[in-house]
Motif scaffolding. Structure first.
Motif, PDB file in Angstrom:
ATOM      1  N   ILE A 459      -8.953 -14.734  77.388  1.00 36.55           N
ATOM      2  CA  ILE A 459      -8.659 -14.667  78.605  1.00 36.55           C
ATOM      3  C   ILE A 459      -9.021 -12.639  79.251  1.00 36.55           C
ATOM      4  N   GLU A 460     -10.156 -12.435  80.594  1.00 37.61           N
ATOM      5  CA  GLU A 460     -10.431 -11.612  80.590  1.00 37.61           C
ATOM      6  C   GLU A 460      -9.906 -11.185  81.865  1.00 37.61           C
ATOM      7  N   THR A 461      -9.266  -9.857  82.023  1.00 33.26           N
ATOM      8  CA  THR A 461      -9.426  -9.884  83.665  1.00 33.26           C
ATOM      9  C   THR A 461     -10.135  -8.602  83.908  1.00 33.26           C
ATOM     10  N   PHE A 462      -9.800  -8.687  85.140  1.00 36.57           N
ATOM     11  CA  PHE A 462     -10.517  -7.318  86.355  1.00 36.57           C
ATOM     12  C   PHE A 462     -10.520  -6.059  87.027  1.00 36.57           C
ATOM     13  N   SER A 463     -10.585  -5.046  87.058  1.00 31.06           N
ATOM     14  CA  SER A 463      -9.921  -5.001  87.972  1.00 31.06           C
ATOM     15  C   SER A 463     -10.317  -3.471  89.191  1.00 31.06           C
ATOM     16  N   HIS A 464     -10.005  -3.294  89.610  1.00 23.78           N
ATOM     17  CA  HIS A 464     -10.892  -2.345  91.499  1.00 23.78           C
ATOM     18  C   HIS A 464     -10.105  -1.023  90.787  1.00 23.78           C
ATOM     19  N   ARG A 488     -14.018   0.823  94.788  1.00 23.00           N
ATOM     20  CA  ARG A 488     -14.830   1.257  93.076  1.00 23.00           C
ATOM     21  C   ARG A 488     -14.025   0.153  91.973  1.00 23.00           C
ATOM     22  N   ASN A 489     -15.170  -0.199  91.240  1.00 24.61           N
ATOM     23  CA  ASN A 489     -14.835  -1.359  89.860  1.00 24.61           C
ATOM     24  C   ASN A 489     -14.963  -0.556  88.868  1.00 24.61           C
ATOM     25  N   THR A 490     -13.581  -0.485  88.521  1.00 23.06           N
ATOM     26  CA  THR A 490     -13.327   0.220  87.191  1.00 23.06           C
ATOM     27  C   THR A 490     -12.784  -0.307  86.458  1.00 23.06           C
ATOM     28  N   CYS A 491     -13.463  -1.559  86.051  1.00 26.86           N
ATOM     29  CA  CYS A 491     -13.759  -1.983  84.467  1.00 26.86           C
ATOM     30  C   CYS A 491     -14.759  -2.128  84.308  1.00 26.86           C
ATOM     31  N   SER A 492     -15.479  -2.360  83.000  1.00 25.82           N
ATOM     32  CA  SER A 492     -16.156  -2.040  82.627  1.00 25.82           C
ATOM     33  C   SER A 492     -17.451  -3.498  82.103  1.00 25.82           C
ATOM     34  N   LYS A 493     -17.266  -3.891  83.436  1.00 26.00           N
ATOM     35  CA  LYS A 493     -18.079  -5.381  83.758  1.00 26.00           C
ATOM     36  C   LYS A 493     -18.086  -5.653  85.229  1.00 26.00           C
ATOM     37  N   PRO A 494     -19.421  -6.585  85.592  1.00 23.95           N
ATOM     38  CA  PRO A 494     -19.213  -6.533  86.739  1.00 23.95           C
ATOM     39  C   PRO A 494     -18.211  -7.921  87.062  1.00 23.95           C
ATOM     40  N   TRP A 495     -18.078  -7.893  88.772  1.00 24.18           N
ATOM     41  CA  TRP A 495     -16.721  -7.799  88.931  1.00 24.18           C
ATOM     42  C   TRP A 495     -17.534  -9.844  88.983  1.00 24.18           C
ATOM     43  N   PRO A 531     -19.844  -2.295  94.182  1.00 21.82           N
ATOM     44  CA  PRO A 531     -19.759  -0.672  93.575  1.00 21.82           C
ATOM     45  C   PRO A 531     -19.926  -1.546  91.883  1.00 21.82           C
ATOM     46  N   GLU A 532     -20.352  -0.987  90.469  1.00 26.46           N
ATOM     47  CA  GLU A 532     -20.576  -0.317  90.059  1.00 26.46           C
ATOM     48  C   GLU A 532     -19.881  -0.145  88.476  1.00 26.46           C
ATOM     49  N   THR A 533     -19.889   0.287  88.685  1.00 27.19           N
ATOM     50  CA  THR A 533     -18.646   1.891  87.615  1.00 27.19           C
ATOM     51  C   THR A 533     -17.457   2.228  88.230  1.00 27.19           C
ATOM     52  N   PRO A 534     -17.021   3.256  87.869  1.00 27.96           N
ATOM     53  CA  PRO A 534     -15.494   4.083  88.029  1.00 27.96           C
ATOM     54  C   PRO A 534     -15.818   5.178  89.102  1.00 27.96           C
ATOM     55  N   GLU A 535     -17.517   5.486  88.598  1.00 29.77           N
ATOM     56  CA  GLU A 535     -17.681   6.457  89.116  1.00 29.77           C
ATOM     57  C   GLU A 535     -18.487   5.970  90.786  1.00 29.77           C
ATOM     58  N   ASP A 536     -19.264   5.157  90.656  1.00 25.48           N
ATOM     59  CA  ASP A 536     -19.604   4.399  92.194  1.00 25.48           C
ATOM     60  C   ASP A 536     -18.369   4.644  93.205  1.00 25.48           C
ATOM     61  N   MET A 537     -18.750   4.960  94.744  1.00 27.81           N
ATOM     62  CA  MET A 537     -17.744   4.975  95.786  1.00 27.81           C
ATOM     63  C   MET A 537     -18.323   3.504  96.370  1.00 27.81           C
ATOM     64  N   VAL A 538     -18.066   2.418  97.225  1.00 25.20           N
ATOM     65  CA  VAL A 538     -18.837   2.181  97.947  1.00 25.20           C
ATOM     66  C   VAL A 538     -17.608   1.896  99.457  1.00 25.20           C
ATOM     67  N   ALA A 539     -18.011   2.722 100.475  1.00 27.96           N
ATOM     68  CA  ALA A 539     -17.214   3.193 102.208  1.00 27.96           C
ATOM     69  C   ALA A 539     -16.678   1.339 102.808  1.00 27.96           C
ATOM     70  N   PHE A 540     -15.668   1.399 103.213  1.00 28.00           N
ATOM     71  CA  PHE A 540     -15.813  -0.290 104.216  1.00 28.00           C
ATOM     72  C   PHE A 540     -14.760   0.482 105.184  1.00 28.00           C
ATOM     73  N   ARG A 541     -14.477  -0.213 106.325  1.00 30.97           N
ATOM     74  CA  ARG A 541     -14.221  -0.410 107.885  1.00 30.97           C
ATOM     75  C   ARG A 541     -13.394  -1.568 107.758  1.00 30.97           C
ATOM     76  N   LYS A 571      -6.632 -12.286  89.291  1.00 31.29           N
ATOM     77  CA  LYS A 571      -8.027 -12.813  87.536  1.00 31.29           C
ATOM     78  C   LYS A 571      -7.800 -10.787  86.904  1.00 31.29           C
ATOM     79  N   GLY A 572      -6.231 -10.700  87.426  1.00 29.13           N
ATOM     80  CA  GLY A 572      -5.628  -8.743  86.831  1.00 29.13           C
ATOM     81  C   GLY A 572      -5.678  -7.725  87.604  1.00 29.13           C
ATOM     82  N   ALA A 573      -6.898  -8.036  88.720  1.00 31.26           N
ATOM     83  CA  ALA A 573      -6.815  -6.679  89.588  1.00 31.26           C
ATOM     84  C   ALA A 573      -5.599  -6.131  90.479  1.00 31.26           C
ATOM     85  N   THR A 574      -5.039  -5.146  90.689  1.00 29.84           N
ATOM     86  CA  THR A 574      -4.031  -4.562  91.366  1.00 29.84           C
ATOM     87  C   THR A 574      -3.954  -4.508  92.874  1.00 29.84           C
TER      88      THR A 574
END
Ligand code: SF4
Ligand code: SF4
Length: 583
Positions: A459-464, A488-495, A531-541, A571-574
């Motif tokens: 059972i896998e989990t996702f994070s952001h 940012r997407n902080t897990c090592s896989k796509p959501w 976002p695809e990686t922990p470094e990749d930041m996508v802005a929102f409004r 699915k595990g994100a906070t």
């Protein structure tokens, strides 16, 4: 031991045979209780509501040895004409009373006497690892219908006084849990032994001197009109010997048995052949023989209280058969059945996301020496299983069931299965799904030699990480606010994308004081890309434009949402939570 039905069956259970439970519920027979049928009536609420004529049995067969012992059954045709009588199987034992019940006729069922099995409590002061009924009062209350609330001493005395007036004669068998934990047992026995033949099964660790200092008398003859000479009194004390339980004291046990024996009671000793105490049996048996006390060794196989699935190995079984009396061996034919199979999974390792529902499929090949009768009714097997954390096989987290259509699976034949597993509420991690065959919700083939197959479930989990430019938001009633930030997407896989083409969005739920409360407003904003990686930041409004809200404190929980399907928090994100004040 079972009785297969070929036509409509009427049964004396409910007329002259009853199971009485701690809360006053009365069941016609154990088959009804085990199938979670409603009780016939409740003694406290309804008073006595036993049947006058033998009711129809709607079970497919009668499969409980104890109920078969004392109930008489009549097979009838569509017009109710008698085709066949099945007398109670106890008729050759204790003849002077058993014939009164076992030889009753359909046209004149026994209504003047009855056999009662009474459990004043299902709780126990012992901790036997093999106990199926009294492993602690909390579990008893939760797992066993009709165990709670127990009736008071005064209520039981009133109930048994009524029963003694209603029936001219009877047999009372008291069991538990440990019946002597109930304050009602001794005063009820004092009354009922004056008119009925009574038996009790007890671990004899409590209140034993009450037997020798109260008005309870050992078995003796009594002349009852229409019945002739029948036994009344306390006809038997079955002392159950549990040397591996916490609190067991062998000297005290021996002392209690001898005290009862010297007071004139018929005592016998029952011993459970649980593997961890099986080889101690000869020691206890020898002491019983030395003191002219009947010793019975019962076989045991199943899941113990620690979750260990135990079955007899060949040496254990051989040993058991050497010292068990023959009638016990016969009653345990099911226990000694040989079962074997091979489980083949379509996907031995499955990856799922938290809270997903999956279907585990495969085939199970019958390697037993007999044809399997498969289906959902009594006597039929179905594929079933249980879920455990890897390496923690004793703790079953979920039980899994299938409901196959009735069929036979020959030797070397295969049965396909599809087990539905809901992972909701399970944390991320690696699990094992054990697959076995199950009969009547309690007999696992693993108890009879089969080795369950196991598939791995990850059972896998996702994070952001969602960062908001403001630490808090203040709104006027009916006002709006705009929140900006980055995700940012902080897990090592796509959501996970979920079903359908609609993209994931940023979503927020506003609740009163706590994020666990019901949301009073929900908000959405699309993301220009994911976002695809922990470094990749996508802005929102995100625009907050709630309906008019009461003044007060709120919490805003910000997460990623797949509309109508899931939030990543499932699915595990906070989620990121910020306070909102409406002032
Ligand atoms: S026939 Fe057996 S299962 Fe049916 S009511 Fe009688 S005792 Fe119960
Ligand atoms: S004494 Fe009997 S009822 Fe009590 S825990 Fe042991 S087996 Fe269960």
């Amino acid at each position: 031991m079972t009785l297969e039905f070929t036509g409509q069956m009427l049964c004396s259970a409910g007329v002259s045979y009853f199971h009485v439970y701690p809360n006053g519920d009365v069941y016609r027979c154990l088959a009804d209780y085990n199938a979670r049928r409603p009780p016939m009536f409740n003694l406290k609420r309804d008073g006595w509501k036993g049947a006058v004529d033998p009711p129809v049995c709607d079970h497919e067969r009668c499969y409980n040895a104890c109920d078969l012992d004392w109930t008489t059954k009549w097979q009838v045709d569509g017009q109710g004409r008698l085709e066949k009588t099945f007398e109670g199987q106890r008729k050759d034992i204790e003849k002077e009373v058993s014939l009164l019940l076992c030889s009753q006729r359909l046209e004149s069922p026994q209504r003047r006497m009855a056999y009662f099995i009474w459990s004043p409590t299902l709780a126990c002061n012992y901790t036997c690892a093999y106990c199926g009924c009294a492993a602690g009062e909390k579990r008893v209350r939760h797992d066993f219908p009709s165990s709670y609330p127990e009736l008071s001493v005064a209520e039981w005395i009133g109930i048994w006084s009524d029963i003694l007036e209603r029936f001219e004669y009877g047999i009372l068998s008291i069991t538990g849990g440990e019946p002597l934990l109930s304050e009602a047992t001794i005063p009820v026995l004092s009354r009922v032994t004056k008119k009925f033949a009574c038996y009790i099964t007890s671990n004899i660790s409590r209140n034993i001197m009450e037997f020798t200092r109260s008005s309870i008398r050992p078995r003796g003859p009594s002349e009852i009109e229409g019945f002739g000479q029948v036994p009344v009194g306390l006809a038997g004390i079955n002392c159950s010997l549990h040397p591996t339980s916490k609190g067991f004291n062998w000297e005290l046990f021996k002392g209690a048995v001898l005290l009862l024996q010297h007071a004139g009671f018929h005592v016998s000793v029952n011993y459970v052949g649980y593997p961890l105490q099986l080889y101690l049996a000869p020691t206890y048996k020898a002491w019983c023989e030395q003191n002219a006390i009947e010793f019975t060794l019962s076989s045991w196989q199943g899941v113990d209280n620690e979750g260990t699935v135990a079955r007899y190995s060949l040496p254990e079984r051989t040993f058991f058969e050497e010292i068990a009396p023959s009638h016990r061996k016969k009653a345990n034919e099911l226990v000694f059945m040989e079962c074997s199979y091979d489980v083949m999974f379509d996907d031995p390792v499955t990856h799922v996301l938290m809270a997903d529902i999956l279907t585990l499929t495969g085939r199970i090949r019958n390697l037993s020496p007999t044809v399997w009768q498969v289906g959902s009714g009594p006597g039929r097997w179905s594929v079933a299983g249980y879920l455990t954390r890897v390496g923690q096989r004793k703790k079953w987290l979920r039980e899994l069931r299938t409901s196959p259509l009735d069929c036979g699976v020959p030797q070397n034949g295969e049965l396909e299965f599809a087990l539905r597993i809901d992972t909701g509420g399970l944390p991320a991690g690696t699990y094992e799904v054990w697959v076995d065959m199950l009969m009547e919700g309690q007999y696992w083939m693993a108890f009879h030699g089969a080795v369950p197959g196991a598939a791995t479930l990850r059972i896998e989990t996702f994070s952001h990480e969602i960062a908001v430019d403001a630490d808090a938001v203040t709104l006027s009633p009916g006002g709006t606010a705009v929140l900006t930030g980055t995700v940012r997407n902080t897990c090592s896989k796509p959501w996970p994308e979920g079903a359908g083409a609609e993209p994931l969005k940023l979503g927020a739920r506003l609740s009163r004081s706590s994020v666990t409360g019901e949301a009073v407003g929900e908000f959405r904003t699309p993301l220009e890309r994911l976002p695809e990686t922990p470094e990749d930041m996508v802005a929102f409004r995100l625009v907050l434009d709630p309906e008019e809200l009461q003044r007060g404190e709120y919490a805003l929980s910000i997460d990623i949402v797949k509309e109508g399907q899931f939030w990543l928090a499932d699915k595990g994100a906070t989620a990121t939570v910020i306070p909102v004040v409406v002032a």
